[in-house]
Design a protein around this motif. Sequence first.
Motif, PDB file in Angstrom:
ATOM      1  N   MET A   1      35.612  26.065  25.858  1.00 23.34           N
ATOM      2  CA  MET A   1      34.800  25.414  26.953  1.00 23.34           C
ATOM      3  C   MET A   1      34.065  26.573  27.771  1.00 23.34           C
ATOM      4  N   LYS A   2      32.735  26.097  28.147  1.00 23.22           N
ATOM      5  CA  LYS A   2      31.726  26.785  28.833  1.00 23.22           C
ATOM      6  C   LYS A   2      32.353  27.349  30.142  1.00 23.22           C
ATOM      7  N   ILE A   3      32.432  28.590  30.175  1.00 22.42           N
ATOM      8  CA  ILE A   3      32.757  29.275  31.560  1.00 22.42           C
ATOM      9  C   ILE A   3      32.065  29.042  32.791  1.00 22.42           C
ATOM     10  N   LYS A   4      32.655  28.300  33.935  1.00 22.27           N
ATOM     11  CA  LYS A   4      31.933  27.994  34.930  1.00 22.27           C
ATOM     12  C   LYS A   4      32.413  28.830  36.219  1.00 22.27           C
ATOM     13  N   ALA A   5      33.438  29.683  35.862  1.00 19.06           N
ATOM     14  CA  ALA A   5      33.710  30.578  36.982  1.00 19.06           C
ATOM     15  C   ALA A   5      34.616  31.680  36.251  1.00 19.06           C
ATOM     16  N   VAL A   6      34.248  32.911  37.119  1.00 20.79           N
ATOM     17  CA  VAL A   6      35.340  34.119  36.663  1.00 20.79           C
ATOM     18  C   VAL A   6      36.146  34.513  37.778  1.00 20.79           C
ATOM     19  N   VAL A   7      37.357  34.530  37.332  1.00 18.99           N
ATOM     20  CA  VAL A   7      38.420  34.988  38.647  1.00 18.99           C
ATOM     21  C   VAL A   7      38.974  36.250  38.168  1.00 18.99           C
ATOM     22  N   PHE A   8      38.851  37.245  39.245  1.00 17.65           N
ATOM     23  CA  PHE A   8      39.426  38.730  38.889  1.00 17.65           C
ATOM     24  C   PHE A   8      40.904  38.990  39.401  1.00 17.65           C
ATOM     25  N   ASP A   9      41.608  39.763  38.934  1.00 15.97           N
ATOM     26  CA  ASP A   9      42.689  40.485  39.501  1.00 15.97           C
ATOM     27  C   ASP A   9      41.877  41.473  40.384  1.00 15.97           C
ATOM     28  N   LEU A  10      42.711  42.059  41.424  1.00 11.43           N
ATOM     29  CA  LEU A  10      41.976  43.153  42.183  1.00 11.43           C
ATOM     30  C   LEU A  10      42.350  44.537  41.805  1.00 11.43           C
ATOM     31  N   TYR A  11      43.389  45.265  42.046  1.00  9.98           N
ATOM     32  CA  TYR A  11      44.084  46.353  41.483  1.00  9.98           C
ATOM     33  C   TYR A  11      43.842  46.676  39.976  1.00  9.98           C
ATOM     34  N   ARG A  12      42.923  47.955  39.860  1.00  9.91           N
ATOM     35  CA  ARG A  12      42.783  48.437  38.366  1.00  9.91           C
ATOM     36  C   ARG A  12      41.937  47.353  37.683  1.00  9.91           C
ATOM     37  N   THR A  13      41.499  46.386  38.292  1.00  9.04           N
ATOM     38  CA  THR A  13      40.425  45.473  37.575  1.00  9.04           C
ATOM     39  C   THR A  13      39.267  45.777  38.500  1.00  9.04           C
ATOM     40  N   LEU A  14      39.140  45.299  39.869  1.00  6.34           N
ATOM     41  CA  LEU A  14      38.047  45.538  40.757  1.00  6.34           C
ATOM     42  C   LEU A  14      37.926  46.941  41.520  1.00  6.34           C
ATOM     43  N   ASP A 121      23.941  35.992  40.144  1.00  3.24           N
ATOM     44  CA  ASP A 121      22.754  35.770  39.584  1.00  3.24           C
ATOM     45  C   ASP A 121      22.603  34.545  38.625  1.00  3.24           C
ATOM     46  N   ASN A 122      23.730  34.393  38.012  1.00  2.89           N
ATOM     47  CA  ASN A 122      23.828  33.335  36.897  1.00  2.89           C
ATOM     48  C   ASN A 122      24.430  32.118  37.362  1.00  2.89           C
ATOM     49  N   GLY A 123      24.736  32.003  38.773  1.00  2.00           N
ATOM     50  CA  GLY A 123      25.204  30.740  39.380  1.00  2.00           C
ATOM     51  C   GLY A 123      26.670  30.470  38.647  1.00  2.00           C
ATOM     52  N   ILE A 124      27.554  31.617  38.385  1.00  2.00           N
ATOM     53  CA  ILE A 124      28.966  31.257  37.986  1.00  2.00           C
ATOM     54  C   ILE A 124      29.727  31.800  39.234  1.00  2.00           C
ATOM     55  N   LYS A 125      30.562  30.685  39.596  1.00  6.07           N
ATOM     56  CA  LYS A 125      31.509  30.861  40.742  1.00  6.07           C
ATOM     57  C   LYS A 125      32.486  32.210  40.471  1.00  6.07           C
ATOM     58  N   ILE A 126      32.788  32.768  41.478  1.00  7.25           N
ATOM     59  CA  ILE A 126      33.606  33.896  41.279  1.00  7.25           C
ATOM     60  C   ILE A 126      34.954  33.843  42.253  1.00  7.25           C
ATOM     61  N   GLY A 127      36.145  34.339  41.721  1.00  6.65           N
ATOM     62  CA  GLY A 127      37.381  34.233  42.459  1.00  6.65           C
ATOM     63  C   GLY A 127      38.166  35.729  42.287  1.00  6.65           C
ATOM     64  N   LEU A 128      39.250  35.524  43.238  1.00  8.74           N
ATOM     65  CA  LEU A 128      39.969  36.662  43.305  1.00  8.74           C
ATOM     66  C   LEU A 128      41.348  36.408  43.426  1.00  8.74           C
ATOM     67  N   ILE A 129      42.377  36.816  42.520  1.00  8.82           N
ATOM     68  CA  ILE A 129      43.711  36.539  42.724  1.00  8.82           C
ATOM     69  C   ILE A 129      44.364  37.889  42.772  1.00  8.82           C
ATOM     70  N   SER A 130      44.931  38.087  43.986  1.00 10.20           N
ATOM     71  CA  SER A 130      45.708  39.563  43.811  1.00 10.20           C
ATOM     72  C   SER A 130      47.129  39.356  44.563  1.00 10.20           C
ATOM     73  N   ASN A 131      48.036  40.002  43.466  1.00 11.32           N
ATOM     74  CA  ASN A 131      49.398  40.294  44.609  1.00 11.32           C
ATOM     75  C   ASN A 131      49.313  41.296  45.470  1.00 11.32           C
ATOM     76  N   THR A 132      49.754  41.014  46.635  1.00 13.48           N
ATOM     77  CA  THR A 132      49.782  42.191  47.656  1.00 13.48           C
ATOM     78  C   THR A 132      51.032  42.689  47.789  1.00 13.48           C
ATOM     79  N   GLY A 133      51.001  44.154  48.124  1.00 18.85           N
ATOM     80  CA  GLY A 133      52.466  44.857  48.455  1.00 18.85           C
ATOM     81  C   GLY A 133      52.195  45.300  49.718  1.00 18.85           C
ATOM     82  N   ILE A 134      51.985  46.624  50.361  1.00 13.86           N
ATOM     83  CA  ILE A 134      51.935  46.912  51.478  1.00 13.86           C
ATOM     84  C   ILE A 134      50.792  46.551  52.401  1.00 13.86           C
ATOM     85  N   THR A 135      49.835  46.504  51.709  1.00 13.07           N
ATOM     86  CA  THR A 135      48.530  45.939  52.443  1.00 13.07           C
ATOM     87  C   THR A 135      48.254  44.534  52.190  1.00 13.07           C
ATOM     88  N   PRO A 136      48.197  43.648  53.457  1.00 11.36           N
ATOM     89  CA  PRO A 136      48.092  42.286  53.382  1.00 11.36           C
ATOM     90  C   PRO A 136      46.661  41.890  53.163  1.00 11.36           C
TER      91      PRO A 136
END
Length: 228
Positions: A1-14, A121-136
């Motif tokens: 299926m065509k990708i309409k959104a890309v969701v990232f992890d935070l630490y060591r990814t972004l 620039d290509n109209g792809i939605k962007i998301g972020l899912i992060s497990n937090t530790g000390i920093t909220p």
Amino acid sequence: MKIKAVVFDLYRTLIDDSGVEVQRENYIKESLYSLLEKNLYPVKHKEVVAAYQEMKEVMEDFHKRQVAFGAFSQVKYLAEKLHVNDHVLFHKMFDLYSMAVLHLSPKFMPHTLDALELLKDNGIKIGLISNTGITPGFALRLWLEERKVANLFHTMLFSDEVGVLKPNSLIFEIMAFCLGLAPESILFIGDTPTIDYEGALAAHFQAHLFKPEEENLYEIVAKYIGKV
């Protein structure tokens, strides 16, 4: 299926927190001790250090069960251990604790900003899912806002706010709902095999296991959205 959104992890990814994580924790312990000493609390430095270590062990136990133990709960645990029963002082402790990331900051992983701009620039939605530790989560949002990238994200989910951690499918399902998309049309990119890759697949997302030492994040994104 065509990708309409890309969701990232935070630490060591972004972002890369490896250079300052230990410094930040030491800053928190020293600052908490100084704050209590200034307010005439009869607490020893070694007691603050011991309470902090105990709190981390409790947090890790919660996280093993995929249950959030957020910054408020962490500071409450410390306050109880150190016999702090003053509400004003508690809030000062919380502010100092949660905002430490703004004083000792992580840095972006290579190619992060280019990858995010390509998606925008290509109209792809962007998301972020992060497990937090000390920093909220709210402090991480502030950090991203300071660097003028928070507005690139359609939705950001942090485990201390949602109440569950990856790889629990619920946090992925909430993301799909917030994006208004079928899970199958969302790509998740993260660096941890079980938490990120397998967790995303179990929630019916497409998934890519990111290898930060070997891969270029911009090139990965470009490949998946057909821009190579």
